[in-house]
Design an enzyme around this catalytic site. Sequence first.
Site, PDB file in Angstrom:
ATOM      1  N   PHE B 113     110.313  53.008 -99.906  1.00 60.25           N
ATOM      2  CA  PHE B 113     109.835  51.749 -99.343  1.00 60.25           C
ATOM      3  C   PHE B 113     110.330  51.650 -97.913  1.00 60.25           C
ATOM      4  CE2 PHE B 113     108.581  47.536-101.504  1.00 60.25           C
ATOM      5  CZ  PHE B 113     107.471  48.103-102.067  1.00 60.25           C
ATOM      6  N   GLN B 226     108.185  36.107 -92.459  1.00 55.91           N
ATOM      7  CA  GLN B 226     107.692  37.488 -92.412  1.00 55.91           C
ATOM      8  C   GLN B 226     106.172  37.533 -92.567  1.00 55.91           C
ATOM      9  OE1 GLN B 226     108.419  40.637 -95.655  1.00 55.91           O
ATOM     10  NE2 GLN B 226     109.724  41.316 -94.001  1.00 55.91           N
ATOM     11  N   HIS B 228     102.904  40.103 -93.173  1.00 59.32           N
ATOM     12  CA  HIS B 228     102.538  41.445 -93.632  1.00 59.32           C
ATOM     13  C   HIS B 228     101.335  41.885 -92.824  1.00 59.32           C
ATOM     14  CE1 HIS B 228     101.467  44.816 -96.161  1.00 59.32           C
ATOM     15  NE2 HIS B 228     102.615  44.669 -96.795  1.00 59.32           N
ATOM     16  N   LEU B 238      97.105  40.697-100.494  1.00 64.38           N
ATOM     17  CA  LEU B 238      97.908  41.772 -99.926  1.00 64.38           C
ATOM     18  C   LEU B 238      97.319  43.154-100.200  1.00 64.38           C
ATOM     19  CD1 LEU B 238     100.805  42.462 -98.712  1.00 64.38           C
ATOM     20  CD2 LEU B 238     101.482  42.789-101.076  1.00 64.38           C
ATOM     21  N   GLU B 241     101.629  48.502 -98.470  1.00 66.34           N
ATOM     22  CA  GLU B 241     101.953  49.576 -97.541  1.00 66.34           C
ATOM     23  C   GLU B 241     101.485  50.932 -98.043  1.00 66.34           C
ATOM     24  OE1 GLU B 241     105.696  47.281 -95.906  1.00 66.34           O
ATOM     25  OE2 GLU B 241     106.189  49.135 -96.943  1.00 66.34           O
ATOM     26  N   ARG B 272     106.908  46.683 -90.819  1.00 70.55           N
ATOM     27  CA  ARG B 272     105.937  45.592 -90.943  1.00 70.55           C
ATOM     28  C   ARG B 272     105.801  44.748 -89.687  1.00 70.55           C
ATOM     29  NH1 ARG B 272     107.332  43.196 -96.965  1.00 70.55           N
ATOM     30  NH2 ARG B 272     106.709  45.085 -98.033  1.00 70.55           N
ATOM     31  N   HIS B 340     103.810  36.290 -95.361  1.00 69.96           N
ATOM     32  CA  HIS B 340     104.100  36.988 -96.608  1.00 69.96           C
ATOM     33  C   HIS B 340     105.371  36.503 -97.286  1.00 69.96           C
ATOM     34  CE1 HIS B 340     103.995  40.124 -99.544  1.00 69.96           C
ATOM     35  NE2 HIS B 340     105.032  40.767 -99.081  1.00 69.96           N
ATOM     36  N   ARG B 375     113.271  40.519 -94.163  1.00 74.31           N
ATOM     37  CA  ARG B 375     113.518  41.003 -95.515  1.00 74.31           C
ATOM     38  C   ARG B 375     113.001  42.421 -95.674  1.00 74.31           C
ATOM     39  NH1 ARG B 375     109.877  41.026-100.562  1.00 74.31           N
ATOM     40  NH2 ARG B 375     108.270  41.130 -98.961  1.00 74.31           N
TER      41      ARG B 375
HETATM   42  C1  LIG Z   1     101.683  39.594-102.916  1.00 74.41           C
HETATM   43  C2  LIG Z   1     103.178  39.684-102.975  1.00 74.41           C
HETATM   44  C3  LIG Z   1     103.785  40.885-103.294  1.00 74.41           C
HETATM   45  C4  LIG Z   1     105.181  40.971-103.352  1.00 74.41           C
HETATM   46  N1  LIG Z   1     105.742  42.168-103.685  1.00 74.41           N
HETATM   47  C5  LIG Z   1     107.085  42.268-103.762  1.00 74.41           C
HETATM   48  C6  LIG Z   1     107.712  43.481-104.133  1.00 74.41           C
HETATM   49  O1  LIG Z   1     107.054  44.484-104.397  1.00 74.41           O
HETATM   50  N2  LIG Z   1     109.060  43.523-104.209  1.00 74.41           N
HETATM   51  C7  LIG Z   1     109.843  42.447-103.941  1.00 74.41           C
HETATM   52  O2  LIG Z   1     111.044  42.542-104.051  1.00 74.41           O
HETATM   53  N3  LIG Z   1     109.267  41.259-103.587  1.00 74.41           N
HETATM   54  C8  LIG Z   1     107.914  41.145-103.490  1.00 74.41           C
HETATM   55  N4  LIG Z   1     107.356  39.944-103.129  1.00 74.41           N
HETATM   56  C9  LIG Z   1     108.200  38.767-102.977  1.00 74.41           C
HETATM   57  C10 LIG Z   1     108.637  38.225-104.344  1.00 74.41           C
HETATM   58  O3  LIG Z   1     107.605  38.414-105.275  1.00 74.41           O
HETATM   59  C11 LIG Z   1     108.988  36.754-104.333  1.00 74.41           C
HETATM   60  O4  LIG Z   1     109.880  36.492-103.314  1.00 74.41           O
HETATM   61  C12 LIG Z   1     109.649  36.311-105.635  1.00 74.41           C
HETATM   62  O5  LIG Z   1     108.898  36.731-106.757  1.00 74.41           O
HETATM   63  C13 LIG Z   1     109.852  34.822-105.685  1.00 74.41           C
HETATM   64  O6  LIG Z   1     110.321  34.470-106.970  1.00 74.41           O
HETATM   65  P1  LIG Z   1     110.831  33.005-107.296  1.00 74.41           P
HETATM   66  O7  LIG Z   1     111.350  33.030-108.686  1.00 74.41           O
HETATM   67  O8  LIG Z   1     111.747  32.554-106.236  1.00 74.41           O
HETATM   68  O9  LIG Z   1     109.543  32.103-107.181  1.00 74.41           O
HETATM   69  P2  LIG Z   1     108.157  32.085-108.006  1.00 74.41           P
HETATM   70  O10 LIG Z   1     108.001  33.237-108.869  1.00 74.41           O
HETATM   71  O11 LIG Z   1     107.103  31.770-107.022  1.00 74.41           O
HETATM   72  O12 LIG Z   1     108.338  30.858-108.946  1.00 74.41           O
HETATM   73  C14 LIG Z   1     108.321  29.540-108.475  1.00 74.41           C
HETATM   74  C15 LIG Z   1     108.326  28.627-109.667  1.00 74.41           C
HETATM   75  O13 LIG Z   1     108.531  27.304-109.232  1.00 74.41           O
HETATM   76  C16 LIG Z   1     107.639  26.452-109.854  1.00 74.41           C
HETATM   77  N5  LIG Z   1     107.440  25.300-108.961  1.00 74.41           N
HETATM   78  C17 LIG Z   1     107.088  25.302-107.666  1.00 74.41           C
HETATM   79  N6  LIG Z   1     107.014  24.045-107.196  1.00 74.41           N
HETATM   80  C18 LIG Z   1     107.340  23.231-108.219  1.00 74.41           C
HETATM   81  C19 LIG Z   1     107.433  21.822-108.385  1.00 74.41           C
HETATM   82  N7  LIG Z   1     107.176  20.952-107.387  1.00 74.41           N
HETATM   83  N8  LIG Z   1     107.786  21.336-109.587  1.00 74.41           N
HETATM   84  C20 LIG Z   1     108.029  22.168-110.614  1.00 74.41           C
HETATM   85  N9  LIG Z   1     107.949  23.494-110.513  1.00 74.41           N
HETATM   86  C21 LIG Z   1     107.615  24.016-109.336  1.00 74.41           C
HETATM   87  C22 LIG Z   1     106.424  27.278-110.110  1.00 74.41           C
HETATM   88  O14 LIG Z   1     105.722  26.765-111.199  1.00 74.41           O
HETATM   89  C23 LIG Z   1     107.039  28.623-110.452  1.00 74.41           C
HETATM   90  O15 LIG Z   1     107.342  28.688-111.825  1.00 74.41           O
HETATM   91  C24 LIG Z   1     105.974  39.846-103.062  1.00 74.41           C
HETATM   92  C25 LIG Z   1     105.358  38.643-102.735  1.00 74.41           C
HETATM   93  C26 LIG Z   1     103.970  38.554-102.665  1.00 74.41           C
HETATM   94  C27 LIG Z   1     103.349  37.277-102.258  1.00 74.41           C
END
Ligand SMILES: Cc1cc2nc3c(=O)[nH]c(=O)nc-3n(C[C@H](O)[C@H](O)[C@H](O)COP(=O)(O)OP(=O)(O)OC[C@H]3O[C@@H](n4cnc5c(N)ncnc54)[C@H](O)[C@@H]3O)c2cc1C
Lengths: 212, 560, 323
Positions: B113, B226, B228, B238, B241, B272, B340, B375
């Site tokens: 990566f 960030q 992408h 997305l 890469e 990126r 991103h 990141r």
């Molecule tokens: C397309 C894409 C590809 C990615 N690929 C990678 C990768 O390969 N490797 C890597 O390390 N990272 C990657 N990332 C980044 C990574 O996926 C995220 O940073 C990470 O999954 C975020 O997880 P989280 O648990 O913080 O939030 P999320 O998984 O977004 O969860 C947020 C939660 O909060 C809840 N929520 C939000 N607002 C409220 C509210 N007002 N009230 C109640 N609940 C609420 C939602 O329901 C959800 O359950 C990628 C991101 C994207 C967009």
Amino acid sequence: MLTLANLRMNDPGVRAKVDGALKPLGIEYRGTVRVKHLLRVLVEDIGIPALRAKVRRPLGGLKIGAFYGCHLLRPSDEMGWESGEEPHAFEDLLDALGAEPVAYRGRVMCCGFPIQFVKPETASRIAGRQIADAQDHGAHAMATPCPLCHISLDAYQNEASRAVGRPLAMPVFHLPQVVGLALGASPEELGLARHLVPTEPALARISAPART
Amino acid sequence: MLRHEVVVVGAGLAGQRAALAAIEAGRDVALLTKLHPLRSHSGAAQGGINAAVGAEDSVDTHIFDTVKGSDYLGDQDAIEFFCREAGPTVVEMEHFGTIFSRGPDGSLARRPFGGAHFPRTIYAADRTGLALLQALWERLGGEHLTLYEEWDLLRLIVRDGRVQGVVAFDRRRGTFEEIAAKAVVLATGPAGRIYARTTNAHSCTGDGIALAYEAGAALKDMEFVQFHPTALLESGILITEGARGEGGLLKNASGDRFMATYAPHVLELASRDVVSRAIVTEIGAGRGFSGPYGGYVHLELMHLGREKIESRLQEICDFARHFAGIDPVTQPIPVYPAQHYMMGGIGTDAKGATNVRGLYAAGEAACVSIHGANRLGGNSLLETLVFGKQAGLAAAAYADTAAAPEMHASDLDDATGPLRAWSAKPDGEDPSALRAEMQATMEQYVGIYRDEAGLLEGIRRIRALRARFGNVRVVDRSQVYNLNLTDALETGHMLELAEAIVVGAYARTESRGAHARTDFPKRDDAQWMRHTLASRGPEGPVLSYAPVGYTRWDPTERVY
Amino acid sequence: MAAGAISVPLEVYRFDPAHDPAPRYDRYTVELEPHVPVLSALLKVRAEIDPTLTLRYSCRSAICGSCALQINSKSRLACETPVGPEIERHGRIVVEPMRNQPVLRDLVVDQGPFWHQYDRIDPHLRPDPAHPMPVDAPTSMSPEQVERFKETPRCIACAACFSACPAVEADPTFPGPMALAKLYRFVVDPRDGTTQDRLVRIQTEGLWLCLRCHLCTEACPKDVRPSERIRDLKEMAIAVQGATERGSRHAVGFKENIRVAGTLNETRLVRQTDGVVGMVGQLGQGLRIWRKKPELLHRPKPIQGQAEVDQIYEALDDAKGGP
Ligand SMILES: Cc1cc2nc3c(=O)[nH]c(=O)nc-3n(C[C@H](O)[C@H](O)[C@H](O)COP(=O)(O)OP(=O)(O)OC[C@H]3O[C@@H](n4cnc5c(N)ncnc54)[C@H](O)[C@@H]3O)c2cc1C
Ligand code: FES
């Protein structure tokens, strides 16, 4: 079913196993058999225009709900023919025979037969839904290319009616019977008297004059 | 009134991991989420999760890569802890049931990566996030847990300097609910929808960040956003890469491989931020394509041939075909850079604690900071699990000794009064129109390149939008699943954050990581090797600064 | 309007049970390019025409499983179904909520029944305490073992299969395609220590209600192919427990029938499936059929070459290592 079996024979492992079992009998499967359903032969090999030309007794006035049966269509990516949910070959054929195909959701659904021996109530409820659906969309009869669907829809129609709690009186033709009728065969030749749900009311709907 | 010892808000990887830790610590835990846990945006991550488990790799190299990737704004102490936890975290997820891809010897498969010295990104085909999310939910779902599914957090109740509980909105029944809690963990994920072009899901509206800010928590490093380089035109989906890794070419409207100008040695494989800036420069100079969705360039795969495209780049192929109507075997893919990832978020320490007692945060909503100014791919999935667990443990420990929370009779009305007023108006602003204007403003003035004049204009416009938001109107009168209301709520939250981002960006007169000022193109360690903290004041964000955690890596220029 | 846009007439199911006496269909027309997904069309309606139109959506990239609904009667993800082909085939797009789950409002359904079935199959990894996982190290798993999961890890729980399934529609005891595919995922997991119990339990908890109609496999946006995994579960269940249920007895009886006569003997098959007592229940039906189709209930004569059929069975049994 046979199409899928044929496909599985492309897998070298399966092929070796089957050939191993056939060997003592001096038989070998060469993979040259082509499996093709009658409906497909009718619309592809004979063709709609040719069929249309052969019609002696157009089924005008008769509204028919085509009932495809699952195994002719699905899984569609393996069957490699029509859409698994929105096919039209059977309707095209009915149209060529002069009948009026009925559009209804149940036409691509399951007839319930596969679980007739597992849980008859559920099987009948499923059959009942499809028959009722055809009835609600104005069908005078249904037609199916699958003999098991026929058992479910015709022989078990009583049970189906009970399961969905409403009267059903839906004659169900086999595919060759509708073709035969339109091509001029007599109801006796086609064994229409042997259905459990009488077919006469449907026959009586045919209004177009016979061509000679 | 409902009552729990710990309420975790957000059920992505971070929230679920926090809930599991708090349950294992013996607390009564509720998980409150606006989406079903399995629909959280974590499931969209494709690439993988970092852990230095290979024989040639080492935790120290992972630490160094992360520190350097952060452009020396990451806290080195937190990064050391983070990278040491990586191996055990991935092993734990494997034991929970994650179906990872494997090498021929039965070990966890790894892929290279950007920004990493060795292949250290462990993956599950092209759906790592989904694989982790499924396994964690299968594990957590077997525990004693109260799930408030499709509930939106509306307000954090903070009194006497500590959290007392939350007020929430049950989308399906349309009712407002109070939950008293000793401790609250915010894990509400990303805020990408502040921008017009984003790879983030529609639900990524930064609610938790904004509500923490409103409740007195300081936001950290919000200006670091960030982008992408290759997102699908129009939808922002997305394109990983991997497409460039396999030999994909970037071309401008004259058919030139323009990366030769910007990164003559690595060309398309530059990092990126470099590629994103190059694309924006090309478009800005009139060398890009233009269409109804704005400027773009071409990502060409055709020369790789059908077989390679369809086998090695399966998911990219599907995305292009399904969502852009483009067949990459025969056509170039129109791409543009899109928001991103938010490096910034609710400021926490390495235990997930914020400056508000009883309030914890983790995942993309939080900022520890391990990502600093930029990141590295594969580090954020790891972050959700490592710091989700820490936040859950810390919240559980706090709740164990904290006094019973005190909710007041007026809390519910205070929190919901404004919302009810939105629905009672005869006319007013349409929330989705305000949202669209905010997105366009952020895109134009607070995007990949920034400068003083643009940022000032951005501040002016965002403030004007905030003023108009005071007159927002909800036309949908139904109780059930009122999206018009949640649209308005989310828009309000994003406007708060937009202001914190643009104000922070204006103040930071240097270029570092993802923050690129054309008027201050150099990194300025003497003045700016420090975190921005934004607290909510009556006139908007009040900025202060905090030192960066330092252990053993001296800043050097970040070149690859 | 973007270049190449077409006119997209939508007929969208609208129903707010608290306010509306009955569901209705609202018509909207939007201009879009043919590749644009139905979700974008619906969001355009929300943004420009009617903000009260209600649906679930989030990722817009076919990964969160929120946006399944019926598009011209097919259960599909709205974010992945382009408008062009629908317009070509039907001239309009009828959008309705998923089936088999009660409507909460407009296109949003209560997924309770779906998650209930998911919970029923015990969707939790249950390692065998006698074989603990390695300490501080991942379990070793070969790429071939990963292959055995087939496409089941791709499931996004969108419930399109659940909506499309006629057995789900007719029988609340049927777990449905998604839950069974999920069960398969645990059954083939080398880390799970309860494979046998899972297979034994599902034999009496709905496995044999699958109709093999493959409508789930058609609907699945992720090519999980639930119907095929259910077939695998049936084979595995018979292998661990033998034919103990009506469904499995029917399957095994079918096979034995062919062995004995080279063709089906319906009466014998009913007896094998239901036992002599159960057979009495089918008597009335039998009589009615017999009157019209006497040959069906006759014992068919063994076909020519029946001995060869038996030989083939023997060879296959040997290959498996005994009958
Ligand atoms: C397309 C894409 C590809 C990615 N690929 C990678 C990768 O390969 N490797 C890597 O390390 N990272 C990657 N990332 C980044 C990574 O996926 C995220 O940073 C990470 O999954 C975020 O997880 P989280 O648990 O913080 O939030 P999320 O998984 O977004 O969860 C947020 C939660 O909060 C809840 N929520 C939000 N607002 C409220 C509210 N007002 N009230 C109640 N609940 C609420 C939602 O329901 C959800 O359950 C990628 C991101 C994207 C967009
Ligand atoms: S919006 Fe996520 S699957 Fe369609």
